[in-house]
Motif scaffolding. Structure first.
Motif, PDB file in Angstrom:
ATOM      1  N   GLU A  55      -3.489 -20.171 -20.245  1.00  0.00           N
ATOM      2  CA  GLU A  55      -3.375 -20.355 -18.487  1.00  0.00           C
ATOM      3  C   GLU A  55      -4.264 -18.884 -17.857  1.00  0.00           C
ATOM      4  O   GLU A  55      -4.353 -18.835 -16.718  1.00  0.00           O
ATOM      5  N   SER A  88      -7.492 -16.203 -17.942  1.00  0.00           N
ATOM      6  CA  SER A  88      -8.960 -16.098 -18.829  1.00  0.00           C
ATOM      7  C   SER A  88      -9.463 -14.602 -18.390  1.00  0.00           C
ATOM      8  O   SER A  88      -9.054 -13.976 -17.274  1.00  0.00           O
ATOM      9  N   ARG A 125     -13.898 -10.442 -16.972  1.00  0.00           N
ATOM     10  CA  ARG A 125     -14.784  -9.579 -17.605  1.00  0.00           C
ATOM     11  C   ARG A 125     -14.286  -8.457 -18.216  1.00  0.00           C
ATOM     12  O   ARG A 125     -13.114  -7.782 -17.894  1.00  0.00           O
ATOM     13  N   THR A 172       0.565 -11.680 -17.217  1.00  0.00           N
ATOM     14  CA  THR A 172      -0.349 -10.607 -17.542  1.00  0.00           C
ATOM     15  C   THR A 172       0.678  -9.214 -17.723  1.00  0.00           C
ATOM     16  O   THR A 172       1.142  -8.866 -16.489  1.00  0.00           O
ATOM     17  N   ALA A 173       0.849  -8.848 -18.859  1.00  0.00           N
ATOM     18  CA  ALA A 173       1.979  -7.468 -18.825  1.00  0.00           C
ATOM     19  C   ALA A 173       1.169  -6.291 -18.637  1.00  0.00           C
ATOM     20  O   ALA A 173       0.138  -6.023 -18.985  1.00  0.00           O
ATOM     21  N   MET A 186      -4.000  -1.917 -12.758  1.00  0.00           N
ATOM     22  CA  MET A 186      -4.701  -2.043 -11.377  1.00  0.00           C
ATOM     23  C   MET A 186      -4.394  -3.754 -10.987  1.00  0.00           C
ATOM     24  O   MET A 186      -4.328  -4.525 -11.927  1.00  0.00           O
ATOM     25  N   VAL A 218      -6.224 -10.400  -9.200  1.00  0.00           N
ATOM     26  CA  VAL A 218      -6.911  -9.850 -10.302  1.00  0.00           C
ATOM     27  C   VAL A 218      -6.199  -8.850 -10.966  1.00  0.00           C
ATOM     28  O   VAL A 218      -5.849  -7.794 -10.618  1.00  0.00           O
ATOM     29  N   GLN A 219      -5.947  -9.337 -12.439  1.00  0.00           N
ATOM     30  CA  GLN A 219      -4.966  -8.399 -12.950  1.00  0.00           C
ATOM     31  C   GLN A 219      -5.816  -7.468 -14.112  1.00  0.00           C
ATOM     32  O   GLN A 219      -6.359  -8.084 -14.967  1.00  0.00           O
ATOM     33  N   ILE A 220      -5.641  -6.120 -13.838  1.00  0.00           N
ATOM     34  CA  ILE A 220      -6.547  -5.305 -14.777  1.00  0.00           C
ATOM     35  C   ILE A 220      -5.593  -4.378 -15.836  1.00  0.00           C
ATOM     36  O   ILE A 220      -4.527  -3.941 -15.220  1.00  0.00           O
ATOM     37  N   ARG A 221      -5.903  -4.649 -16.875  1.00  0.00           N
ATOM     38  CA  ARG A 221      -5.002  -3.793 -18.034  1.00  0.00           C
ATOM     39  C   ARG A 221      -5.949  -3.621 -19.091  1.00  0.00           C
ATOM     40  O   ARG A 221      -7.023  -4.251 -19.193  1.00  0.00           O
ATOM     41  N   ALA A 267      -9.443  -4.990 -19.216  1.00  0.00           N
ATOM     42  CA  ALA A 267     -10.162  -6.335 -18.706  1.00  0.00           C
ATOM     43  C   ALA A 267      -9.591  -6.814 -17.461  1.00  0.00           C
ATOM     44  O   ALA A 267      -8.522  -6.432 -17.270  1.00  0.00           O
ATOM     45  N   ARG A 268     -10.592  -7.535 -16.780  1.00  0.00           N
ATOM     46  CA  ARG A 268     -10.094  -8.148 -15.499  1.00  0.00           C
ATOM     47  C   ARG A 268      -9.684  -9.622 -15.783  1.00  0.00           C
ATOM     48  O   ARG A 268     -10.296 -10.336 -16.317  1.00  0.00           O
ATOM     49  N   ILE A 269      -8.572  -9.978 -15.627  1.00  0.00           N
ATOM     50  CA  ILE A 269      -7.792 -11.071 -15.973  1.00  0.00           C
ATOM     51  C   ILE A 269      -7.383 -11.905 -14.806  1.00  0.00           C
ATOM     52  O   ILE A 269      -7.091 -11.423 -14.011  1.00  0.00           O
ATOM     53  N   LEU A 270      -7.691 -13.236 -14.971  1.00  0.00           N
ATOM     54  CA  LEU A 270      -7.569 -14.223 -13.850  1.00  0.00           C
ATOM     55  C   LEU A 270      -6.474 -15.452 -14.237  1.00  0.00           C
ATOM     56  O   LEU A 270      -6.515 -15.585 -15.585  1.00  0.00           O
ATOM     57  N   THR A 271      -5.582 -15.830 -13.586  1.00  0.00           N
ATOM     58  CA  THR A 271      -4.833 -16.771 -13.726  1.00  0.00           C
ATOM     59  C   THR A 271      -5.402 -18.134 -13.554  1.00  0.00           C
ATOM     60  O   THR A 271      -5.594 -18.305 -12.267  1.00  0.00           O
TER      61      THR A 271
END
Lengths: 262, 389
Positions: free
Chosen positions: A223, A225, A228, B183-184, B188, B198-201, B210-214
């Motif tokens: 769920e 991705s 980058r 995202t744990a 940022m 945008v979940q950054i960890r 990494a910039r993570i999207l749901t």
């Protein structure tokens, strides 16, 4: 009583860097080890096995090389190992990993107690245990650091929070995540290693699961991705103090005084 | 649906070798059928797509139906409290949620209304309170049932929890129930167009962010540690609107028999000055040297993860992703290489001094002041200097 311990193979080193020029990930060495936090969950199970008639199985998901952590667990005292391995599991995030493990557990047997480490050293999230419990429909308790009472129906455990602790009574089936304060893990036994035969480890793939829909696993079943990746920003505006240690210390002291930090 | 597609007709032996080498996770291998395979070690970094021989591996994305995203708005924050004491991380998250621009919705679960008055002056626009005797202690099934009810009523686009023991237990449980991303320990967060978080960890266990999207479902769940964000001071008068919610039928759950408050220990998160030490330390006994130095400027001692794992330091002194986040006025890092897990936990400090004998140590990239020297040369001299004044 049947106990399952979920373990993970993690890189022995976490030194991954991004090559400045090419943007390519560089991982130093490829050696792998068992996630150190899982050792406490395994030891927790093995101590129960010494007190009750328990079977202790270990489960992991990964490429075929991940068998080595199952073997290590068996040398420590686990009875049987199960590896979930299928290229369709590739690229799984937290939810797809948890779902795969839950399906794997259902395909392996029925367990009274499922144990996980508190977190892994490569992902550091500690989220897979609770998500897996949801998919299995069992209650979970995170951050267990002590067992006060245990019989074949229930357990009284101590649970760790930031400012307090609980004593919580929980009935099987349930899932617990174990803190490192819980015990001191034993070492693998050479004798067990000599006695162990290859057939204690079985490998399951998607074909062995109830839900065989590949879109529920791996990258497809994820769920989240990664949009980058990037290198953390650097602070180029820094002062390097040079000279002999005594000169460096004097310069540092002067600087700290100037900034009024003490 | 998205997947990595191998175009086997393009794969030569040479390309196969190149791809195998390229993958930092060893996920590309030659299968038993002699064909190139991507195994479950794959972390979808897509390096093979971007850097591999052209056209060999493709990232294929197909649109599939998820939640109707237009139905989900605003940001929910789980309010964690011990008795009437609301934890600072909850206020930090409310302020962060306000910066996203949309509605800020606080979820408050307790056996009493104590704490709500304070919450009314926070950055929350709405407070949804679920009060019942059975909700006195956190146990996951009843709490998850309440969070589920709350989400169905308020439909937040994003849902933030403190990365506490409770948050790390409850948030993933509910995320799995809604079959959505989680995202744990985000370091940022950015809200785009009022709805995409945008979940950054740090990711992949290394020095990479990494910039993570749901992708397709809502809410977008994340947890954030204490002190990563900063809370604004409370409003002078009541700001939030209070909704007393009807508590849904709660599932049977385990029982909490006793609660014990911990004896407060020194909390490095509140320290103004910190002396931190890492693997440059040769033996446990040498901690005394650093303790003396710390005492000379009224600093607290902290450390990196390896020292806790070796049993040299207690866990509450650990800085970093699996320890605490600190923001002191001064931190001096001795013999610390500067792995991202550590740096994440201290990079917002006002003044960062690094002492390391390796000029290439990544800690110097974070430091404001660097000293390339052996900590054993610097520590005694510095202590003397501090004492002399």
């Amino acid at each position: 009583m049947k106990i399952l311990v979920c373990i993970k193979q993690v890189p022995a080193s976490n030194q991954v860097r991004v090559d400045e020029e090419t943007g390519v990930l560089i991982r130093d060495g490829v050696s792998a080890k068992m996630n150190p936090y899982d050792l406490f969950a395994l030891e927790f199970a093995l101590q129960l096995k010494e007190r009750f008639s328990c079977e202790v199985d270990v489960l992991t998901m990964g490429p075929l090389q991940a068998k080595s952590v199952l073997n290590e667990a068996v040398y420590m005292g686990a009875d049987r190992g199960v590896l979930l391995s299928d290229r369709k599991f590739a690229g799984a995030d937290v939810i797809a990993t948890s779902y795969t493990l839950a399906q794997g557990i259902k395909a392996t047997g029925s367990y009274d107690l499922i144990l996980c480490g508190k977190q892994t050293t490569d992902g550091d999230t500690g989220q897979v245990g609770p998500e897996m419990a949801e998919f299995l429909g069992v209650e979970h308790v995170s951050n267990v650091f002590e067992v006060l009472f245990v019989n074949e129906e229930k357990m009284l455990v101590k649970v760790n929070f930031e400012h307090h602790t609980y004593e919580q009574e929980i009935r099987y089936p349930c899932l617990l995540t174990i803190e490192k304060e819980a015990n001191i893990p034993r070492l693998p036994s050479y004798k067990r290693k000599k006695q162990t035969t290859d057939d204690v480890i079985s490998v399951l793939s998607l074909e062995d699961f109830t839900d065989k829909d590949p879109s529920h696993y791996g990258l497809n079943g994820s769920e989240t991705s990664v949009e980058r990746i990037f290198s953390p920003e650097k602070n180029d505006d820094r002062i390097m103090l040079s000279g002999e240690p005594s000169e460096q210390v004097q310069a540092l002291y002067a600087l700290l005084k100037e900034r009024h930090v003490f | 649906m998205a997947y990595l597609k191998i175009n086997h007709e393009r794969i030569t032996e040479e390309f196969a070798e190149e791809l195998k080498k390229l993958c930092p996770f060893g996920a590309i291998e030659i299968g038993q059928d002699g064909k190139l395979n991507i195994n479950s070690a794959c972390r979808t970094c897509r390096l093979c797509v971007r850097r591999g021989p052209e056209g060999c591996i493709e990232y294929v994305e197909e649109e599939t139906g998820g939640a109707d995203l237009s139905q989900w708005h605003g940001t929910a924050v789980y309010i964690e409290h011990v008795g009437k004491q609301i934890m600072p991380v909850s206020f930090e998250l409310l302020t962060k949620a306000k910066s996203f621009g949309g509605k800020v919705i606080a979820l408050f679960i307790s056996d009493t209304t104590e704490g709500i008055e304070e919450l009314k002056k926070s950055d929350a626009d709405e407070i949804h309170a679920y009060i019942a005797p059975d909700l006195k202690y956190f146990t996951v099934l009843p709490y998850a049932a309440v969070v589920e009810d709350f989400i169905k009523k308020t439909k937040p686009a994003a849902f933030m929890f403190g990365a506490t023991s409770l948050g790390r237990s409850l948030a993933p449980r509910v995320a799995a129930r809604f079959h959505t991303g989680m995202t744990a320990d985000c370091t940022m967060l950015e809200m785009h167009e009022g709805e995409t978080l945008v979940q950054i960890r740090p990711a992949f266990g290394g020095n990479i962010m990494a910039r993570i999207l749901t992708k397709r479902n809502r809410p977008q769940f994340c947890t954030v540690r204490e002190k990563v964000f900063t809370a604004d001071p409370p409003h002078e008068s009541d700001h939030a609107e209070l909704f007393m919610e009807e508590v849904p039928e709660l599932p049977a759950a385990s029982t909490v028999c006793g609660m014990e408050h911990k004896v407060p220990v020194e909390n490095i998160a509140n320290a103004e000055r910190i002396i931190a030490v890492g693997r440059g330390l040769k033996k446990k006994e040498d901690i005394a040297l650093l303790e003396d130095l710390a005492a000379s400027i009224g600093a607290q001692i902290a450390c990196t993860r390896p020292l806790v794992e070796q049993g040299w330091m207690p866990a509450y002194r650990q800085i970093g992703l699996s320890g605490r986040t600190v923001k002191p006025k001064l931190i001096i890092a001795f013999g610390i290489s500067g792995a991202i897990q550590f740096v994440t936990g201290m990079k917002s400090s006002d003044l960062i001094v690094a002492v390391n004998s390796d000029p290439e140590a990544p800690i110097f990239e974070t430091a404001h002041v660097g000293i390339c020297a052996d900590l054993y040369d610097i520590v005694p001299l510095l202590k003397e200097q501090f004492l002399e004044g």
